[in-house]
Write an enzyme that holds these catalytic residues in place. Structure first.
Site, PDB file in Angstrom:
ATOM      1  N   ARG A  48       8.079 -34.491  21.977  1.00 12.60           N
ATOM      2  CA  ARG A  48       6.726 -34.931  22.365  1.00 12.60           C
ATOM      3  C   ARG A  48       5.953 -33.755  22.975  1.00 12.60           C
ATOM      4  O   ARG A  48       4.793 -33.496  22.627  1.00 12.60           O
ATOM      5  CB  ARG A  48       6.823 -36.076  23.372  1.00 12.60           C
ATOM      6  CG  ARG A  48       5.495 -36.755  23.691  1.00 12.60           C
ATOM      7  CD  ARG A  48       5.579 -37.581  24.971  1.00 12.60           C
ATOM      8  NE  ARG A  48       5.728 -36.734  26.144  1.00 12.60           N
ATOM      9  CZ  ARG A  48       4.718 -36.085  26.740  1.00 12.60           C
ATOM     10  NH1 ARG A  48       3.497 -36.202  26.287  1.00 12.60           N
ATOM     11  NH2 ARG A  48       4.945 -35.316  27.785  1.00 12.60           N
ATOM     12  N   LYS A 137       3.090 -38.061   2.946  1.00 11.22           N
ATOM     13  CA  LYS A 137       3.798 -36.970   2.267  1.00 11.22           C
ATOM     14  C   LYS A 137       5.156 -37.429   1.772  1.00 11.22           C
ATOM     15  O   LYS A 137       5.856 -38.168   2.454  1.00 11.22           O
ATOM     16  CB  LYS A 137       4.004 -35.799   3.223  1.00 11.22           C
ATOM     17  CG  LYS A 137       4.689 -34.605   2.554  1.00 11.22           C
ATOM     18  CD  LYS A 137       5.180 -33.581   3.534  1.00 11.22           C
ATOM     19  CE  LYS A 137       6.676 -33.699   3.706  1.00 11.22           C
ATOM     20  NZ  LYS A 137       7.243 -32.583   4.483  1.00 11.22           N
ATOM     21  N   GLU A 178       4.690 -33.664  -3.296  1.00  9.15           N
ATOM     22  CA  GLU A 178       5.359 -32.393  -2.976  1.00  9.15           C
ATOM     23  C   GLU A 178       6.623 -32.186  -3.798  1.00  9.15           C
ATOM     24  O   GLU A 178       7.701 -32.654  -3.433  1.00  9.15           O
ATOM     25  CB  GLU A 178       5.712 -32.329  -1.478  1.00  9.15           C
ATOM     26  CG  GLU A 178       6.392 -31.016  -1.110  1.00  9.15           C
ATOM     27  CD  GLU A 178       6.753 -30.885   0.367  1.00  9.15           C
ATOM     28  OE1 GLU A 178       6.558 -31.844   1.128  1.00  9.15           O
ATOM     29  OE2 GLU A 178       7.239 -29.811   0.746  1.00  9.15           O
ATOM     30  N   LYS A 220       1.252 -30.465  -3.252  1.00 11.71           N
ATOM     31  CA  LYS A 220       1.888 -29.505  -2.328  1.00 11.71           C
ATOM     32  C   LYS A 220       3.074 -28.855  -3.028  1.00 11.71           C
ATOM     33  O   LYS A 220       4.201 -29.339  -2.934  1.00 11.71           O
ATOM     34  CB  LYS A 220       2.337 -30.233  -1.056  1.00 11.71           C
ATOM     35  CG  LYS A 220       3.100 -29.361  -0.066  1.00 11.71           C
ATOM     36  CD  LYS A 220       3.218 -30.025   1.289  1.00 11.71           C
ATOM     37  CE  LYS A 220       4.104 -29.209   2.219  1.00 11.71           C
ATOM     38  NZ  LYS A 220       4.002 -29.627   3.614  1.00 11.71           N
TER      39      LYS A 220
HETATM   40  P1  13P Z   1       7.733 -25.356   5.006  1.00  8.66           P
HETATM   41  O1  13P Z   1       6.349 -24.797   5.027  1.00  8.66           O
HETATM   42  O2  13P Z   1       8.572 -24.940   6.194  1.00  8.66           O
HETATM   43  O3  13P Z   1       8.424 -25.147   3.694  1.00  8.66           O
HETATM   44  O4  13P Z   1       7.630 -26.933   5.167  1.00  8.66           O
HETATM   45  C1  13P Z   1       6.667 -27.622   4.473  1.00  8.66           C
HETATM   46  C2  13P Z   1       7.074 -29.022   4.348  1.00  8.66           C
HETATM   47  O5  13P Z   1       6.374 -29.910   4.754  1.00  8.66           O
HETATM   48  C3  13P Z   1       8.350 -29.332   3.697  1.00  8.66           C
HETATM   49  O6  13P Z   1       8.393 -30.667   3.322  1.00  8.66           O
END
Ligand code: 13P
Length: 341
Positions: A48, A137, A178, A220
């Site tokens: 936190r 994400k 991602e 991403k």
């Molecule tokens: P890094 O930039 O340390 O690779 O982490 C990004 C991320 O959110 C991995 O899921």
């Protein structure tokens, strides 16, 4: 407001000029490992305190448009009792939430992994949204060997990413998609290029089949790099050229923004590579920005070391890395500025 308007509002906030995202969504095991490496006691209070340090950094609102949070952080508060997501939105920074539940082996595809967490996702998203989250994400990982990722691994991971993205959009949440091609290993930049192209091709095919609105996603990806065990490192111009080539071949221009992960690159390396992309390809059809965890946070966590007396110095280091990446996002970064600020 229609769902499409809702998604567009979030995309507009995230893509503000000069800004990017910090991933502060390390899961409990991951933040535990990073704290331990920096000599910080692994407690909820330290998590936190650390995340409050990041989010209250003076000037952070100049460089950040979004922060990805871990579930625990959504319900934590700062010293004044303000919930941390609210602290961010008051500063004009959009709170997001990591929603995947990590990876497991993919049966039938030796060496490949697949990410879990689709069951009950729509219900979880409703609760996260009520706590202020506007984007999510989900990370799929692809280890690189001569045999991996396998065609089955590429197809299965793409399918899961697309299902996740479609569920998010149904709830009015912008999905960060991602697919991370890992830096581990001694593969060449060319092998990373080949794998990244196959992975992204499959991901966008699946997004299309699942009727995901491309204008309402954030991609991403990893950059196209040689493996960590394959010296020498590629220079930023090479990385930029290879990465943009793969993206041009696979990512429709309808996608508004590409926010790279840092993936184990050194902080300055991740900045230099992002800068080269923006400097050399100013007419790319997408925003090219950052969504780094380690490349923004590593120096900060080390300086803080869990001590209240180090907060100001740690915030200064965070300010510096955000500013450098903001410049890189505009193609205006130079190595000299690293030292002069
Ligand atoms: P890094 O930039 O340390 O690779 O982490 C990004 C991320 O959110 C991995 O899921």
């Amino acid at each position: 407001m229609t769902i499409e308007d809702e998604l567009q509002t979030t995309i507009a906030a995230i893509t503000q000029p000069g800004k990017g995202i910090v991933a502060a969504d390390e899961s409990l095991p991951t933040i535990g490992k990073r704290f331990a490496a920096a000599g910080i006691e692994v407690t909820e209070e330290n998590r936190r305190a650390y995340r409050t340090l990041l989010f209250t950094t003076p000037g952070a609102d100049l460089f950040l448009s979004g922060v990805i949070l871990f579930e625990e952080t959504l319900s934590q508060r700062d010293g004044d009792g303000t919930p941390l997501p609210q602290l961010l939105s008051r500063r004009g920074i959009v709170p997001g939430i990591k929603v995947d539940k990590g990876t497991t082996a993919l049966p039938g595809a030796p060496g490949d992994l697949v990410t879990q967490g689709l069951d009950g996702l729509a219900e979880r998203l409703k609760a996260y949204k009520a706590q202020g989250a506007r984007f999510a994400k989900w990370r799929e990982v692809y280890g690189v060997t001569d045999a991996n990722p396998t065609p089955l691994g590429i197809a299965a991971n793409a399918e899961v990413l697309a299902r996740y993205a479609a569920i998010c959009q149904g709830e009015g949440i912008v999905p960060i998609v991602e697919p991370e091609v890992l830096i581990d290993g001694d593969h060449t930049l060319e092998r990373c290029h080949e794998v990244s192209e196959a992975v992204l091709h499959a991901v966008f095919d699946a997004l299309h089949r699942h009727r995901v609105l491309l204008e309402g996603v954030i991609l991403k990806p990893s950059m196209v790099l040689p493996g960590k065990g394959h010296p020498p490192r590629a220079d930023p111009e090479q990385v930029a050229a290879a990465t943009i080539r793969v993206l041009r071949r696979t990512v429709p221009a309808a996608v508004p923004t590409i926010n790279f992960l840092s993936g184990g690159q050194a902080p300055e390396e991740a900045t230099a590579n992002l800068n080269a992309m923006n400097a050399l390809f100013p007419n790319a059809p997408w925003v090219l920005s950052f969504s780094y965890a380690r490349a923004l946070q590593d120096p900060v966590m080390r300086l803080w070391a869990g001590r209240a007396e180090n907060v100001a110095a740690a915030q200064q280091a965070f300010h510096h890395r955000m500013k450098m990446n903001s410049l890189a996002r505009q193609g205006k970064w130079l190595p000299e500025i690293e030292r002069t600020g």
